[in-house]
Design an enzyme around this catalytic site. Structure first.
Site, PDB file in Angstrom:
ATOM      1  N   GLU A  86     -72.787  -2.504 -19.507  1.00  0.00           N
ATOM      2  CA  GLU A  86     -72.575  -3.385 -20.659  1.00  0.00           C
ATOM      3  C   GLU A  86     -72.518  -4.858 -20.253  1.00  0.00           C
ATOM      4  O   GLU A  86     -72.610  -5.733 -21.107  1.00  0.00           O
ATOM      5  CB  GLU A  86     -71.289  -3.001 -21.390  1.00  0.00           C
ATOM      6  CG  GLU A  86     -71.335  -1.648 -22.090  1.00  0.00           C
ATOM      7  CD  GLU A  86     -72.277  -1.618 -23.291  1.00  0.00           C
ATOM      8  OE1 GLU A  86     -72.593  -2.704 -23.820  1.00  0.00           O
ATOM      9  OE2 GLU A  86     -72.697  -0.517 -23.680  1.00  0.00           O
ATOM     10  N   TYR A 130     -66.087  -5.607 -24.701  1.00  0.00           N
ATOM     11  CA  TYR A 130     -65.960  -4.717 -23.544  1.00  0.00           C
ATOM     12  C   TYR A 130     -66.816  -5.233 -22.389  1.00  0.00           C
ATOM     13  O   TYR A 130     -66.357  -5.351 -21.248  1.00  0.00           O
ATOM     14  CB  TYR A 130     -66.392  -3.311 -23.945  1.00  0.00           C
ATOM     15  CG  TYR A 130     -66.451  -2.321 -22.801  1.00  0.00           C
ATOM     16  CD1 TYR A 130     -65.323  -1.612 -22.403  1.00  0.00           C
ATOM     17  CD2 TYR A 130     -67.655  -2.074 -22.127  1.00  0.00           C
ATOM     18  CE1 TYR A 130     -65.378  -0.703 -21.363  1.00  0.00           C
ATOM     19  CE2 TYR A 130     -67.715  -1.172 -21.087  1.00  0.00           C
ATOM     20  CZ  TYR A 130     -66.586  -0.478 -20.713  1.00  0.00           C
ATOM     21  OH  TYR A 130     -66.648   0.413 -19.676  1.00  0.00           O
ATOM     22  N   SER A 150     -69.722  -1.824 -15.467  1.00  0.00           N
ATOM     23  CA  SER A 150     -70.477  -1.148 -16.526  1.00  0.00           C
ATOM     24  C   SER A 150     -71.797  -1.848 -16.788  1.00  0.00           C
ATOM     25  O   SER A 150     -71.915  -3.072 -16.645  1.00  0.00           O
ATOM     26  CB  SER A 150     -69.640  -1.130 -17.810  1.00  0.00           C
ATOM     27  OG  SER A 150     -70.434  -0.793 -18.934  1.00  0.00           O
TER      28      SER A 150
END
Length: 329
Positions: free
Chosen positions: A126, A148, A124
């Site tokens: 992120e 996350y 991701s």
């Protein structure tokens, strides 16, 4: 026909990937969380479902060793950034440590059978956090700012370690991607569903957090296509999957309401501080030039078309629900 193992088969990406694998005749082994999910998936020809909890990381190597897949797609995990703040330990297990467990199973199969087992991790954006300038690429340093992202960064490192030991271990660093199969728990589907309901006179407002955050939104089936390309590449590697274009949440709201037939959407949207994240990147935008150069991938669906497809699906579901209520009355 290949023997394929995957996690996350019941999610948005997993469902599209499952369609691709079954269409080409693969023998698919899906890890699911509950017996009900297993029953549903097993009803599809070509699917064998295995009930396992990704948070029980100790059992994952044994399961991979038992199945002996030729390819393993690691797609499942903790999908909500906001929820990861509430359950950081669980996020770390299912999106981070579980990946290391799956890779341990791959290592066992390789050692025992002396054959290649290809592994793909769905990573991701992120992992880059909120300090990296846009656009981000494969060379952007990892600096996650939420649980996350930290879990995904751990998994990203695990993939790198496995590759250093000779495994075909690759990753796709996915930016935001949507479709009509996106669950209502995601803000994008919340927006399109609310736009349809407000247009129908069923709701009067939509509560949201930061409208100015910029995100790089793509079409989920395109991103699944990228996964398949990376899994079947000549050499393993890490690839950013993104459109290279960012839009604000405000843009998404405007597009959804306009498609639903409402131009003056501002009167229906209420800013609610409860929906602000503790830390939120101002802009995430990816540079997928390496994926385009090496594997010929490119996005095929524009932002406005993505939003329109989601609104159309919500309209269909609302109509179907109304028809069912009418028949039951």
């Amino acid at each position: 026909m290949s023997r394929i193992m995957l996690t996350g088969a019941t999610g948005q990406d997993g469902s599209y990937l499952l369609d691709v694998l079954l269409d080409r005749g693969d023998d698919v082994h899906a890890i699911v969380r509950s017996p009900d999910e297993a029953t549903t998936l097993a009803a599809r020809p070509g699917v064998t479902a295995h009930v396992a909890d990704l948070s029980n990381t100790a059992m994952l190597p044994d399961l991979v060793d038992e199945v002996e897949p030729e390819q393993l797609y690691s797609i499942g995990g903790f999908s909500s950034v906001s929820q990861s703040w509430k359950q950081p330990a669980l996020a770390g297990l299912v999106s981070g440590v579980a990946v290391a467990g799956l890779l341990e199973g791959v290592s066992r199969v390789r050692a025992r059978t002396a054959r290649e087992v290809r592994f793909l991790q769905a990573s991701s954006c992120e992992i880059f956090g909120d300090t990296a300038p846009a656009p981000q690429s494969e060379g952007t340093p990892m600096a996650p700012t939420n649980p996350y992202g930290a879990a995904k960064a751990y998994a990203q490192h695990a993939v790198g370690f496995a590759r250093a030991e000779g495994a075909f271990a690759a990753s796709v660093i996915l930016y935001n991607h949507e479709s009509p199969r996106r669950p209502l728990s995601f803000v994008t589907r919340k927006i399109t569903n609310s736009a349809v309901r407000i247009a129908a006179g069923l709701d009067s407002e939509l509560r949201l957090g930061n409208l100015d955050a910029k995100r790089d939104w793509g079409w989920a089936p395109d991103y699944v296509d990228a996964m398949v390309r990376v899994m079947n590449a000549n050499e393993p590697g890490d690839y950013v999957v993104a459109t290279g274009v960012s839009h604000t949440v405000r843009d998404f709201v405007a597009a959804a309401f306009t498609t639903a037939g409402i131009d003056d959407w501002e009167q229906y949207v209420v800013i609610d501080e409860r929906f602000y994240r503790p830390v939120d990147a101002a802009e995430t935008r990816g540079d997928a030039s390496r994926l385009a150069r090496d594997l010929g991938w490119k996005p095929t669906v524009a932002f406005e078309e993505i939003v329109a497809a989601m609104v159309e699906e919500d309209s269909v579901q609302l109509s179907a629900g109304a028809e069912e209520s009418h028949r039951s009355a």
